[in-house]
Design a protein around this motif. Structure first.
Motif: not given
Length: 279
Positions: A143-155
């Motif tokens: 839902k936001d920046k904090d909920s990206l913890k432990g997630k695979r994020v593409g850039v």
């Protein structure tokens, strides 16, 4: 022995002179006035990815189009070099490409950062955008920046959003991609959980490719984009800055933004706000 030694000294001297000439030639090339060269050759070489809509992309005829492309063409006209040649490259290569003379300018949503400014010079900003989190439409965990913890994020590799993600998402698995389209392919297939990309870029990929993705949360960052030029080129930088200032003042920039970015997007006003916040 004297003759042999004499020949060796002569060879050494010739080699030394040749080396000095080579260094001198390299320095001369590096110090050459790129604006004068472009005007003499009638061509301005501009780098962009051609895969980052709405800033630069390829149309149905495989020709570069987009906001940055249109701005670069107008800049070329105003600095006396109407023939602009676009060179496709990736974000990670832009700085080195400038330093090695592969192109004269980079104009592709490139954000001035302290790291980049140590190596190349930036002109005045001509664009601004906000970066957001994109997830599959069925995702309810992020839902936001904090909920990206432990997630695979593409850039995107070498982009300022990659730098931001690695600095601010220490607990996330950051995965970089050379092509924006590949990021969304992996998002759709479940190889990654989220993508950080500009609002415009993300929505363009989603709409053009009919991808079931959505934006979540507030903007993570606002980033200005500016033309980049190799250091030691004050004439080229000043000419580009003058062209950008004229385009902002006479409405050309806003007209280009309405065509490529959105009819309701106040590019000039947003640039002013972003600069004020930065200062």
């Amino acid at each position: 022995m004297r003759t042999i030694n004499g020949r060796r000294r002569a060879i050494t001297l010739v080699s030394f002179v040749a080396l000095c000439v080579a260094f001198s030639s390299a320095a001369t090339v590096h110090a050459a006035d790129l604006l004068a060269q472009a005007r003499a050759n009638g061509t301005l070489r501009v780098a962009n990815t051609q895969s980052s809509p709405p800033w630069s992309m390829l149309d149905e005829n495989n020709k570069p189009v987009g906001y940055d492309v249109a701005i670069a063409k107008e800049v070329g006209k105003r600095i006396g070099v109407p023939n602009v040649v676009f060179i496709a490259d990736s974000f990670k290569n832009f700085v080195e490409g400038l330093k090695t003379g592969k192109y004269d300018l980079v104009m592709n949503d490139l954000t001035p950062t302290p790291e980049r400014e140590q190596q190349v010079d930036f002109g005045d900003p001509y664009g601004v955008e906000d970066f957001r989190i994109f997830v599959p439409v069925g995702n309810t965990d992020i839902k936001d920046k904090d909920s990206l913890k432990g997630k695979r994020v593409g850039v995107a590799t070498g982009s300022s959003n990659e730098s931001w993600a690695r600095a601010h998402l220490k607990d996330s698995d950051i995965r970089s991609y050379d092509n924006g389209g590949f990021i969304f392919n992996d998002l759709g297939s479940g190889r990654i959980d989220a993508v950080i990309i500009s609002h415009f870029g993300g929505m363009k990929y989603a709409n053009v490719n009919h991808l079931p993705v959505k934006e979540v949360g507030d903007p993570l960052i606002y980033q200005l984009s500016a033309p980049a030029v190799v250091k030691g080129q004050p004439a080229l930088r000043a000419a580009v800055d003058k062209a950008i200032a004229e385009m902002m003042a006479d409405g050309t920039m806003q007209a280009i933004a309405k065509k490529w970015v959105g009819r309701d997007y106040d590019m000039v006003g947003m640039i002013a706000k972003a600069k004020a916040q930065k200062e």
